[in-house]
Design a protein around this motif. Structure first.
Motif: not given
Length: 433
Positions: A220-231
């Motif tokens: 179903a995905g997360a909210t918001p749909r497009y996630a953003r992570a930085v390593l």
């Protein structure tokens, strides 16, 4: 509180969008106004201390001169019956927001200012450059600039910041720009053969690769749909430098190939297709051109050995992917439609790689001290790409940002992929010692 400054130039005109401009305009248009601010290009310049304090009107006059120097900064994008076009004005006015800050608080005030200016989408017909100054005791300490991505890519924004700094330090810039936006549009209109060759190469490859690297939704995905992570990882920064020196390539190439190898393993496809975002600034005429020149290349990678060996064997394909990143966007879109119709499925990798770092291979990677740190940043409801890796300078070291559609790649798998990428590159570098 604010002020405004008038700019003027001896060049003006109406033109179609250049190839790179139309490509990014399409991506911005696809996500809609609520998410379009993600594409804004921010820059923050600390006003040089040499020469003493500068009143905001002095800095504004320098900004006006930079606006007059570059066609693209005076361009306004409009939507006509045949699609988008641009008008380059000979004169105009730039509003400048002023933020007062106490001594010792200027840096924080500047960071907040540029984030706020960048945090909203540009409206139709709006001036495509936003500006703000931080002022302490009557003197300007920082200049915040935000560009609509259609008029400036990340490297063009660096050119603008450099020009402004030069004017503040020396009062003049000796040489004119290497080339201008209006000239570029005319040149591209006469360069159909180059575009045709690039598009033909794309078509040949697209007929042999998966229709998409992440073709199916898995949840179903997360909210918001497009996630953003930085390593952020000093170890990864150091390892990429080690491998780059050994193979005679850039760290961007090291990480592009490493990401492609990891994607091939993650998705199970025999061939990985990834689209590096290419800056297209490979000669003297384009190096300092202010506009959006970025376009997509296409790299395919099949079965391979270790990373160090693959960097050598895949390097010609990496270079070829850069060369096929200049094309007429309308003709390219027609080719995508044709190949999709022939294959009976929408065809595009929807998997990109972007190096957003200033300059090539910045220093600071001579040691590998420090643990990796993973952070989640605000996501968006719409994106033009299902999976995008971006390289940046983050907290004084290399940051690898991953944006992904969580219906296709859940957040847990995003985090795991970033950590695997670090281990993979660090392990390859250690095996060389």
């Amino acid at each position: 509180m604010g002020l405004s400054v008038d700019f003027a130039a001896n060049r003006s005109g109406r033109a179609e969008l250049a190839w790179g401009q139309r490509a990014i305009w399409g991506a911005i248009h696809d996500v809609g106004p609520d998410s379009a601010h993600y594409f804004n290009v921010p820059r923050l310049l600390a006003v040089p201390r040499a020469g003493g304090p500068r009143h905001p009107r002095v800095v504004a006059a320098a900004l006006a001169e930079v606006m007059g120097r570059h066609d693209a900064l005076r361009s306004v994008i409009r939507l006509g019956e045949a699609g988008p076009y641009q008008e380059v004005a000979a004169a105009g006015t730039v509003p400048i927001e002023l933020v007062e800050a106490a001594r010792g608080a200027a840096d924080d005030a500047a960071a907040e200012l540029v984030a706020r200016l960048a945090g909203r989408s540009f409206g139709d017909g709006e001036q495509q450059v936003r500006a703000g100054f931080v002022v302490c005791d009557g003197a300007t300490t920082h200049v915040a600039l935000v560009f609509h991505h259609v008029v400036a890519d990340w490297r063009a924004a660096d050119v603008v910041a450099r020009d402004l700094r030069m004017l503040l330090l020396r009062g003049a810039i000796a040489r004119p720009p290497s080339s201008q936006l209006l000239d570029l549009v005319r040149e591209e209109q006469a360069a159909s053969a180059r575009s045709d060759r690039a598009i033909a190469q794309w078509e040949a490859l697209l007929r042999t690769v998966p229709s998409a690297m992440f073709p199916r939704a898995v949840g179903a995905g997360a909210t918001p749909r497009y996630a953003r992570a930085v390593l952020s990882s000093p170890r990864l920064d150091h390892a990429a430098q080690v491998l780059a020196r050994r193979a005679g390539v850039s760290t961007a190439t090291v990480l592009l190939v490493a990401v492609a190898m990891q994607l091939r393993e993650l998705t199970g496809h025999e061939v990985c297709a990834i689209t590096p975002i290419v800056h297209n600034r490979f000669d003297d005429r384009t190096r300092d051109l202010v506009t959006s020149l970025n376009q997509l290349g296409l790299l395919t990678l099949g079965p391979c050995g270790g990373l160090a060996e693959t960097l050598v064997s895949a390097y010609p394909a990496v270079l070829a992917s850069y060369r096929r990143a200049r094309f007429d966007t309308l003709a390219f879109d027609a080719m995508i439609d044709r190949v999709s119709a022939d294959r009976g499925v929408s065809v595009f990798p929807s998997c990109c790689f972007n190096d957003l770092r200033p300059g090539e291979d910045p220093g600071g990677a001579d040691h590998a001290d420090g643990e990796p740190e993973l952070e989640w940043l605000p996501g968006t409801d719409q994106r033009s790409c299902d999976f995008c890796v971006a390289l940046m300078r983050w907290k004084g070291t290399l940051g690898v940002e991953l944006n992904a559609d969580t219906t296709r790649l859940p957040q847990g798998e995003m985090a795991a992929l970033l950590h695997r990428l670090e281990s993979f590159v660090v392990g390859a570098a250690q095996r060389l010692s």
